[in-house]
Write a protein that holds these residues in place. Structure first.
Motif, PDB file in Angstrom:
ATOM      1  N   ASP A 163      11.436  -3.187 -10.268  1.00  0.00           N
ATOM      2  CA  ASP A 163      11.234  -1.762 -10.595  1.00  0.00           C
ATOM      3  C   ASP A 163      10.840  -1.017  -9.320  1.00  0.00           C
ATOM      4  OD1 ASP A 163      10.602   0.732 -11.558  1.00  0.00           O
ATOM      5  OD2 ASP A 163       8.886   0.069 -12.742  1.00  0.00           O
ATOM      6  N   GLU A 164      11.802  -0.422  -8.663  1.00  0.00           N
ATOM      7  CA  GLU A 164      11.539   0.256  -7.379  1.00  0.00           C
ATOM      8  C   GLU A 164      11.068   1.679  -7.611  1.00  0.00           C
ATOM      9  OE1 GLU A 164      15.354  -0.449  -5.479  1.00  0.00           O
ATOM     10  OE2 GLU A 164      14.510  -2.202  -4.477  1.00  0.00           O
ATOM     11  N   PHE A 165       9.907   1.803  -8.226  1.00  0.00           N
ATOM     12  CA  PHE A 165       9.337   3.092  -8.596  1.00  0.00           C
ATOM     13  C   PHE A 165       9.041   3.979  -7.390  1.00  0.00           C
ATOM     14  CE2 PHE A 165       5.852   0.095  -8.138  1.00  0.00           C
ATOM     15  CZ  PHE A 165       5.014   0.762  -7.264  1.00  0.00           C
ATOM     16  N   TRP A 166       8.905   3.422  -6.236  1.00  0.00           N
ATOM     17  CA  TRP A 166       8.531   4.154  -5.022  1.00  0.00           C
ATOM     18  C   TRP A 166       9.697   4.930  -4.411  1.00  0.00           C
ATOM     19  CZ3 TRP A 166       8.358  -1.102  -5.753  1.00  0.00           C
ATOM     20  CH2 TRP A 166       9.386  -1.837  -5.168  1.00  0.00           C
ATOM     21  N   LYS A 167      10.915   4.673  -4.855  1.00  0.00           N
ATOM     22  CA  LYS A 167      12.104   5.338  -4.271  1.00  0.00           C
ATOM     23  C   LYS A 167      12.322   6.710  -4.868  1.00  0.00           C
ATOM     24  CE  LYS A 167      14.618   1.376  -2.665  1.00  0.00           C
ATOM     25  NZ  LYS A 167      15.850   0.643  -2.665  1.00  0.00           N
ATOM     26  N   CYS A 184       0.835  -1.205   0.000  1.00  0.00           N
ATOM     27  CA  CYS A 184       0.000   0.000   0.000  1.00  0.00           C
ATOM     28  C   CYS A 184       0.869   1.255   0.000  1.00  0.00           C
ATOM     29  CB  CYS A 184      -0.927   0.011   1.216  1.00  0.00           C
ATOM     30  SG  CYS A 184      -2.101  -1.342   1.285  1.00  0.00           S
ATOM     31  N   TRP A 185       1.899   1.252   0.836  1.00  0.00           N
ATOM     32  CA  TRP A 185       2.796   2.395   0.937  1.00  0.00           C
ATOM     33  C   TRP A 185       3.500   2.642  -0.407  1.00  0.00           C
ATOM     34  CZ3 TRP A 185       8.124   2.775   0.377  1.00  0.00           C
ATOM     35  CH2 TRP A 185       8.679   4.001   0.746  1.00  0.00           C
ATOM     36  N   LYS A 186       3.973   1.565  -1.034  1.00  0.00           N
ATOM     37  CA  LYS A 186       4.681   1.699  -2.314  1.00  0.00           C
ATOM     38  C   LYS A 186       3.768   2.305  -3.381  1.00  0.00           C
ATOM     39  CE  LYS A 186       7.925  -2.083  -1.493  1.00  0.00           C
ATOM     40  NZ  LYS A 186       8.302  -3.467  -1.856  1.00  0.00           N
ATOM     41  N   ILE A 187       2.533   1.834  -3.436  1.00  0.00           N
ATOM     42  CA  ILE A 187       1.573   2.371  -4.401  1.00  0.00           C
ATOM     43  C   ILE A 187       1.346   3.853  -4.142  1.00  0.00           C
ATOM     44  CG2 ILE A 187      -0.849   2.317  -5.141  1.00  0.00           C
ATOM     45  CD1 ILE A 187      -0.682  -0.779  -4.567  1.00  0.00           C
ATOM     46  N   ARG A 188       1.136   4.216  -2.897  1.00  0.00           N
ATOM     47  CA  ARG A 188       0.896   5.627  -2.553  1.00  0.00           C
ATOM     48  C   ARG A 188       2.112   6.495  -2.880  1.00  0.00           C
ATOM     49  NH1 ARG A 188      -1.977   3.589   2.808  1.00  0.00           N
ATOM     50  NH2 ARG A 188      -4.117   3.498   2.053  1.00  0.00           N
ATOM     51  N   GLN A 189       3.304   5.959  -2.647  1.00  0.00           N
ATOM     52  CA  GLN A 189       4.526   6.693  -2.989  1.00  0.00           C
ATOM     53  C   GLN A 189       4.603   6.884  -4.504  1.00  0.00           C
ATOM     54  OE1 GLN A 189       5.315   7.981   0.167  1.00  0.00           O
ATOM     55  NE2 GLN A 189       7.291   8.026  -0.826  1.00  0.00           N
ATOM     56  N   GLY A 190       4.279   5.840  -5.249  1.00  0.00           N
ATOM     57  CA  GLY A 190       4.286   5.942  -6.699  1.00  0.00           C
ATOM     58  C   GLY A 190       3.313   6.996  -7.205  1.00  0.00           C
ATOM     59  N   ILE A 191       2.141   7.045  -6.599  1.00  0.00           N
ATOM     60  CA  ILE A 191       1.139   8.048  -6.976  1.00  0.00           C
ATOM     61  C   ILE A 191       1.662   9.447  -6.650  1.00  0.00           C
ATOM     62  CG2 ILE A 191      -1.164   8.932  -6.449  1.00  0.00           C
ATOM     63  CD1 ILE A 191      -1.998   5.936  -6.029  1.00  0.00           C
ATOM     64  N   LYS A 192       2.225   9.628  -5.452  1.00  0.00           N
ATOM     65  CA  LYS A 192       2.766  10.938  -5.060  1.00  0.00           C
ATOM     66  C   LYS A 192       3.862  11.400  -6.006  1.00  0.00           C
ATOM     67  CE  LYS A 192       2.123  10.662  -0.062  1.00  0.00           C
ATOM     68  NZ  LYS A 192       2.822  10.494   1.214  1.00  0.00           N
ATOM     69  N   LYS A 193       4.677  10.465  -6.470  1.00  0.00           N
ATOM     70  CA  LYS A 193       5.798  10.792  -7.351  1.00  0.00           C
ATOM     71  C   LYS A 193       5.367  10.880  -8.823  1.00  0.00           C
ATOM     72  CE  LYS A 193       9.297   8.670  -4.399  1.00  0.00           C
ATOM     73  NZ  LYS A 193      10.356   9.666  -4.305  1.00  0.00           N
ATOM     74  N   ASP A 194       4.066  10.725  -9.060  1.00  0.00           N
ATOM     75  CA  ASP A 194       3.502  10.798 -10.405  1.00  0.00           C
ATOM     76  C   ASP A 194       4.146   9.792 -11.361  1.00  0.00           C
ATOM     77  OD1 ASP A 194       1.514  11.842 -12.039  1.00  0.00           O
ATOM     78  OD2 ASP A 194       2.873  13.315 -12.930  1.00  0.00           O
ATOM     79  N   ILE A 195       4.364   8.580 -10.836  1.00  0.00           N
ATOM     80  CA  ILE A 195       4.914   7.487 -11.632  1.00  0.00           C
ATOM     81  C   ILE A 195       3.845   7.048 -12.637  1.00  0.00           C
ATOM     82  CG2 ILE A 195       5.756   5.092 -11.522  1.00  0.00           C
ATOM     83  CD1 ILE A 195       7.685   7.212 -10.288  1.00  0.00           C
TER      84      ILE A 195
END
Length: 150
Positions: A146-150, A21-32
């Motif tokens: 693919d560590e898109f959340w970083k 859940c956290w990774k998805i939210r981070q991806g959304i915040k980073k506009d991935i």
């Protein structure tokens, strides 16, 4: 609160679910891009969450509380429906809805289902659940490349 040792494998899975859940939210915040997060969700579903739901079906019959059973089944259906929608659509809102639904579901199980089982089942019944988990449970994987959340 200390979790009954027979439920610990499922609680560990829940840790990885919250991390998802956290990774998805981070991806959304980073506009991935949607496709990158969508691929992660599909991978997480295939390698971890679908199996976890199947395993919970082993535990579900032990919950002799109709409202808890219905809520668990409804939340599983909702999450499965979101997974299908994510795979077919391109809405970032679906990703957020999935993260929210999974987070809520994990909290429900940890705060309602597991305490119910610990309170209402005998030690022998809990051991039976633990033995069934040993047969079917596989350790969660957290190796998505693919560590898109970083």
């Amino acid at each position: 609160m200390k979790r009954n040792e027979n439920l610990v494998p499922l609680s560990r899975d829940h840790h990885f679910g919250l991390l998802c859940c956290w990774k998805i939210r981070q991806g959304i915040k980073k506009d991935i891009p949607y496709e990158r997060i969508k691929k992660y969700v599909a991978d997480y579903w295939e390698k971890n969450l679908s199996r976890h739901f199947d395993i919970e079906d082993i535990v579900l019959p032990e919950v002799n509380n109709e409202s808890l059973q219905i809520q668990m089944q409804d939340e599983h259906r909702q999450i499965r429906k979101l997974i299908k929608s994510i795979s077919q659509a391109g809405s970032r809102e679906l990703l957020s809805d999935f993260a929210d639904a999974l987070h809520k579901h994990i909290r429900f199980e940890e705060r309602m289902i597991f305490p119910y089982l610990e309170e209402h089942l005998s030690g022998e019944e809990m051991n039976d659940i633990g033995e069934q988990l040993l047969l079917f449970h596989q350790k969660e994987e957290d190796s998505y490349p693919d560590e898109f959340w970083k």
